[in-house]
Design a protein around this motif. Structure first.
Motif, PDB file in Angstrom:
ATOM      1  N   GLN B 107      68.074  35.455  21.471  1.00 31.60           N
ATOM      2  CA  GLN B 107      67.930  34.937  20.105  1.00 31.60           C
ATOM      3  C   GLN B 107      67.856  33.407  20.137  1.00 31.60           C
ATOM      4  OE1 GLN B 107      70.332  37.564  17.139  1.00 31.60           O
ATOM      5  NE2 GLN B 107      71.689  37.251  18.905  1.00 31.60           N
ATOM      6  N   ARG B 108      66.772  32.884  19.596  1.00 33.52           N
ATOM      7  CA  ARG B 108      66.565  31.442  19.587  1.00 33.52           C
ATOM      8  C   ARG B 108      66.706  30.918  18.169  1.00 33.52           C
ATOM      9  NH1 ARG B 108      61.283  29.950  22.544  1.00 33.52           N
ATOM     10  NH2 ARG B 108      60.277  30.660  20.638  1.00 33.52           N
ATOM     11  N   LEU B 109      67.354  29.795  18.037  1.00 34.37           N
ATOM     12  CA  LEU B 109      67.484  29.183  16.717  1.00 34.37           C
ATOM     13  C   LEU B 109      66.171  28.509  16.339  1.00 34.37           C
ATOM     14  CD1 LEU B 109      69.529  28.714  14.399  1.00 34.37           C
ATOM     15  CD2 LEU B 109      70.060  26.511  15.449  1.00 34.37           C
ATOM     16  N   LYS B 112      66.787  27.370  10.579  1.00 30.59           N
ATOM     17  CA  LYS B 112      68.154  27.834  10.345  1.00 30.59           C
ATOM     18  C   LYS B 112      68.217  29.354  10.455  1.00 30.59           C
ATOM     19  CE  LYS B 112      70.042  23.794   9.545  1.00 30.59           C
ATOM     20  NZ  LYS B 112      70.618  23.113   8.405  1.00 30.59           N
ATOM     21  N   TRP B 114      68.240  32.714  13.499  1.00 35.12           N
ATOM     22  CA  TRP B 114      68.210  33.201  14.877  1.00 35.12           C
ATOM     23  C   TRP B 114      67.109  34.247  14.985  1.00 35.12           C
ATOM     24  CZ3 TRP B 114      71.157  30.375  17.975  1.00 35.12           C
ATOM     25  CH2 TRP B 114      72.308  29.783  17.477  1.00 35.12           C
TER      26      TRP B 114
END
Lengths: 131, 131
Positions: B107-109, B112, B114
């Motif tokens: 999970q990448r930010l 705002k 994920w």
């Protein structure tokens, strides 16, 4: 700000913290692990540099605030359980460790002994001279 | 065995645990983070595969015991504070995550939010079919 959904999604432990791991984005070297609370993560995103929670000093810790060895945050990841954070960073000065080594993980298990196997790049007396 | 000096040198927290990070030794990919106690670390060294402490099940967790996705341990490192462990591993099956992805940090930010950005290599129903 700190009640936003993306911050709520992180499963903060009872003490409000999760482990945060910093990895050099260009070399892949694992540099250090520390702790973050909500404010630390929010501030990290806000400022684009790694900001941890210091458990010993009980305050936000802007990595590099004394040494100059900041960590510029290029990417932030969360794990499948939402309880660990990975920072992909650029390490200013090439040194993450307070001992003056590139990485904090400089001790290797050899047989039944931990051996310091990585060189000191800059002596701590020099790094923290002006503090 | 578990009173040996190299095990005592680790600064186990009050709950007897420290974070343990698994990194793929060939690709450098950070695969997962979990927890170890003394017995887990001793067993990891003894058996040459990653063995964690499961906080939910409260028992030793031989990574891959159900999925077959063992982690062969090639090198073990300890950080400067002696309170975090790095395992350099070979990931059997190329999958560390129970979701069937290579790494648990999928999970990448983005802004705002994920976002799951890594592909599922094998569906969990297939991985855990015979459990």
């Amino acid at each position: 700000m700190n009640s936003e959904a993306w911050l709520k999604q992180v499963r903060w432990a009872n003490d409000g913290l999760v482990p945060a791991i910093a990895q050099d984005i260009s070399t892949g070297r694992l540099m250090m692990t520390a702790w973050m609370n909500r404010d630390a993560l929010a501030a990290t995103v806000d400022e684009g540099r790694a900001i941890y929670w210091s458990r010993s000093r009980e305050c936000l810790w802007r990595k590099g605030e004394q040494s100059g060895h900041e960590q510029k945050v290029k990417e932030i990841r969360l794990d499948c359980d939402n309880d660990a954070i990975l920072l992909l960073i650029e390490q200013v000065g090439g040194i993450a460790c307070h001992t003056g080594r590139e990485s904090c993980f400089f001790q290797r298990l050899e047989g039944k002994e931990w051996i310091a196997v990585d060189p000191v790049i800059r002596r701590p007396e020099e790094i923290y001279r002006d503090v």
